[in-house]
Design a protein around this motif. Structure first.
Motif, PDB file in Angstrom:
ATOM      1  N   UNK A  64     -40.235 -23.887   4.249  1.00 13.61           N
ATOM      2  CA  UNK A  64     -40.537 -23.072   3.069  1.00 13.61           C
ATOM      3  C   UNK A  64     -41.615 -23.756   2.224  1.00 13.61           C
ATOM      4  N   UNK A  65     -42.604 -22.978   1.755  1.00 11.63           N
ATOM      5  CA  UNK A  65     -43.714 -23.513   0.974  1.00 11.63           C
ATOM      6  C   UNK A  65     -43.721 -22.939  -0.434  1.00 11.63           C
ATOM      7  N   UNK A  66     -43.931 -23.822  -1.414  1.00  5.98           N
ATOM      8  CA  UNK A  66     -44.059 -23.414  -2.814  1.00  5.98           C
ATOM      9  C   UNK A  66     -45.330 -24.035  -3.373  1.00  5.98           C
ATOM     10  N   UNK A  67     -46.066 -23.260  -4.156  1.00  4.23           N
ATOM     11  CA  UNK A  67     -47.347 -23.717  -4.688  1.00  4.23           C
ATOM     12  C   UNK A  67     -47.311 -23.694  -6.215  1.00  4.23           C
ATOM     13  N   UNK A  68     -47.909 -24.735  -6.823  1.00  2.00           N
ATOM     14  CA  UNK A  68     -48.061 -24.757  -8.279  1.00  2.00           C
ATOM     15  C   UNK A  68     -49.408 -25.396  -8.625  1.00  2.00           C
ATOM     16  N   UNK A  69     -49.603 -25.822  -9.864  1.00  3.49           N
ATOM     17  CA  UNK A  69     -50.895 -26.353 -10.298  1.00  3.49           C
ATOM     18  C   UNK A  69     -51.257 -27.679  -9.643  1.00  3.49           C
ATOM     19  N   UNK A  70     -50.281 -28.358  -9.061  1.00  5.94           N
ATOM     20  CA  UNK A  70     -50.532 -29.634  -8.413  1.00  5.94           C
ATOM     21  C   UNK A  70     -50.878 -29.467  -6.926  1.00  5.94           C
ATOM     22  N   UNK A  71     -50.442 -28.363  -6.332  1.00  7.88           N
ATOM     23  CA  UNK A  71     -50.721 -28.142  -4.926  1.00  7.88           C
ATOM     24  C   UNK A  71     -49.578 -27.445  -4.206  1.00  7.88           C
ATOM     25  N   UNK A  72     -49.645 -27.489  -2.871  1.00  7.60           N
ATOM     26  CA  UNK A  72     -48.656 -26.834  -2.023  1.00  7.60           C
ATOM     27  C   UNK A  72     -47.687 -27.871  -1.467  1.00  7.60           C
ATOM     28  N   UNK A  73     -46.392 -27.590  -1.625  1.00  2.76           N
ATOM     29  CA  UNK A  73     -45.372 -28.458  -1.043  1.00  2.76           C
ATOM     30  C   UNK A  73     -44.526 -27.638  -0.083  1.00  2.76           C
ATOM     31  N   UNK A  74     -44.442 -28.103   1.148  1.00  2.00           N
ATOM     32  CA  UNK A  74     -43.640 -27.442   2.169  1.00  2.00           C
ATOM     33  C   UNK A  74     -42.462 -28.331   2.522  1.00  2.00           C
ATOM     34  N   UNK A  75     -41.264 -27.854   2.303  1.00  2.00           N
ATOM     35  CA  UNK A  75     -40.072 -28.573   2.747  1.00  2.00           C
ATOM     36  C   UNK A  75     -39.858 -28.237   4.219  1.00  2.00           C
ATOM     37  N   UNK A  76     -40.090 -29.210   5.082  1.00  2.00           N
ATOM     38  CA  UNK A  76     -40.046 -28.962   6.523  1.00  2.00           C
ATOM     39  C   UNK A  76     -38.623 -28.917   7.067  1.00  2.00           C
ATOM     40  N   UNK A  93     -52.312 -31.539  -2.006  1.00  2.00           N
ATOM     41  CA  UNK A  93     -52.716 -31.497  -3.421  1.00  2.00           C
ATOM     42  C   UNK A  93     -53.957 -30.644  -3.632  1.00  2.00           C
ATOM     43  N   UNK A  94     -54.084 -30.110  -4.846  1.00  2.00           N
ATOM     44  CA  UNK A  94     -55.315 -29.385  -5.182  1.00  2.00           C
ATOM     45  C   UNK A  94     -56.472 -30.378  -5.203  1.00  2.00           C
ATOM     46  N   UNK A  95     -57.704 -29.866  -5.098  1.00  2.00           N
ATOM     47  CA  UNK A  95     -58.872 -30.720  -4.886  1.00  2.00           C
ATOM     48  C   UNK A  95     -59.097 -31.747  -5.987  1.00  2.00           C
ATOM     49  N   UNK A  96     -58.864 -31.392  -7.229  1.00  2.00           N
ATOM     50  CA  UNK A  96     -59.180 -32.296  -8.334  1.00  2.00           C
ATOM     51  C   UNK A  96     -58.009 -33.191  -8.740  1.00  2.00           C
ATOM     52  N   UNK A  97     -56.935 -33.219  -7.953  1.00  2.00           N
ATOM     53  CA  UNK A  97     -55.775 -34.032  -8.293  1.00  2.00           C
ATOM     54  C   UNK A  97     -55.952 -35.457  -7.755  1.00  2.00           C
ATOM     55  N   UNK A  98     -55.762 -36.436  -8.623  1.00  2.00           N
ATOM     56  CA  UNK A  98     -55.858 -37.844  -8.233  1.00  2.00           C
ATOM     57  C   UNK A  98     -54.538 -38.260  -7.584  1.00  2.00           C
ATOM     58  N   UNK A  99     -54.484 -38.206  -6.259  1.00  2.00           N
ATOM     59  CA  UNK A  99     -53.241 -38.447  -5.528  1.00  2.00           C
ATOM     60  C   UNK A  99     -53.538 -39.326  -4.324  1.00  2.00           C
ATOM     61  N   UNK A 100     -52.637 -40.285  -4.052  1.00  2.00           N
ATOM     62  CA  UNK A 100     -52.773 -41.112  -2.848  1.00  2.00           C
ATOM     63  C   UNK A 100     -51.399 -41.554  -2.369  1.00  2.00           C
ATOM     64  N   UNK A 101     -51.374 -42.410  -1.330  1.00  2.00           N
ATOM     65  CA  UNK A 101     -50.126 -42.811  -0.697  1.00  2.00           C
ATOM     66  C   UNK A 101     -49.238 -43.671  -1.604  1.00  2.00           C
TER      67      UNK A 101
END
Length: 288
Positions: A64-76, A93-101
């Protein structure tokens, strides 16, 4: 040794977060990235495709996938273990989100409407420049023994610092029917006196195809200072993978061995410290 893209972290409930926060920062802000001398976390290894056949009967596939302002999260998928829930998700994550491992999600998981969480471990692995796999191991105090569990999984924040205005939330029904059939419970109920005079009492050992856990009580606050190794009748030994307190007083503990399914009906529990030094006499355990 873990690569920079295999940094892992964990949290306890909010009442313990302040005590643990300095440790998380120290782990994940090292000068040359997050490098930890350890094996790849069990959460990742058992939920990847190479283990699909071995653990397929214990998994609940979600997708199931849910999307918000941070991006798409799919619970596999979700897998229920003895007092543990394992989660596998994909984050885009959306393109302008500062996200890493080095950013971790610590989802809140309600089981049948109740919160049993005592520790929440997480790992973020970069698959591509814009796709991350999110693993979580949520350890519980007393998971209900129903064949089907109603799970309310809420990804509310990350790294405790950034709250998510419109959190990703998943409501699913997970089965533990096969796990309950395959689970082995070894009743121990034995007390021993350690070399320092302290008394501890091992209540029971629970073994599943996914993990083995020793449950014991102490007479004083332990703070992760005591664990166990397991020795079978042929002399083979296994060292614990994680320990976690089941109460605020740190006198009730779970000692978990990942990927260990006890097939023998007789073995020994040997109390040890973090350096594998034996702290007291062995406890004989057998299952009739």
């Amino acid at each position: 040794m873990l690569s920079d893209e295999q940094c892992m972290s964990e949290e306890q409930p909010k009442k313990s977060r302040v005590r643990k926060k300095w440790f998380i920062v120290a782990l994940c802000l090292l000068a040359v990235g997050c490098v930890i001398i350890a094996n790849l976390p069990f959460t990742a290894s058992i939920l990847d495709k190479s283990k699909e056949t071995e653990f397929s009967t214990y998994k609940t596939i979600v997708g199931q996938t849910i999307e918000n302002n941070f991006g798409r999260l799919t619970l596999n998928e979700v897998m229920v273990d003895d007092n543990q829930i394992l989660l596998n998700a994909t984050f885009e994550p959306v393109e302008d989100l500062d996200f890493d491992y080095q950013i971790f999600f610590f989802p809140q998981v309600l089981v049948n409407g109740q919160d049993y969480t005592v520790r929440n471990g997480g790992q973020t692995i970069a698959q591509t420049a814009s796709t991350y796999t999110i693993y979580n191991s949520v350890k519980m105090s007393d998971l209900p023994q129903n064949e089907k569990l109603k799970l309310d999984i809420r990804y509310n924040d990350w790294n405790w610092e950034k709250s998510i205005d419109k959190p990703w939330g998943f409501k699913i029904e997970a089965s533990q029917k096969q796990l309950l059939e395959d689970k082995k419970n070894f009743s121990v109920d034995k007390a021993i006196t350690l070399n320092d005079g302290q008394e501890i009492k091992v209540e029971n050992v629970v073994s599943t195809p996914i993990s083995t856990t020793i449950y014991f009580q102490s007479t004083q606050n332990l703070n992760d200072s005591i664990a166990f190794k397991i020795k079978n009748k042929s002399g083979k030994t296994w060292r614990f993978d994680s320990s976690y307190s089941l109460n605020e007083e740190h006198t009730m503990w779970g000692i978990r061995f990942d990927a260990l399914y006890l097939k023998d009906n007789k073995f020994e529990l040997i109390p040890i410290d973090a350096g594998d030094r034996e702290l007291g006499p062995a406890i004989q355990v057998w299952r009739k």
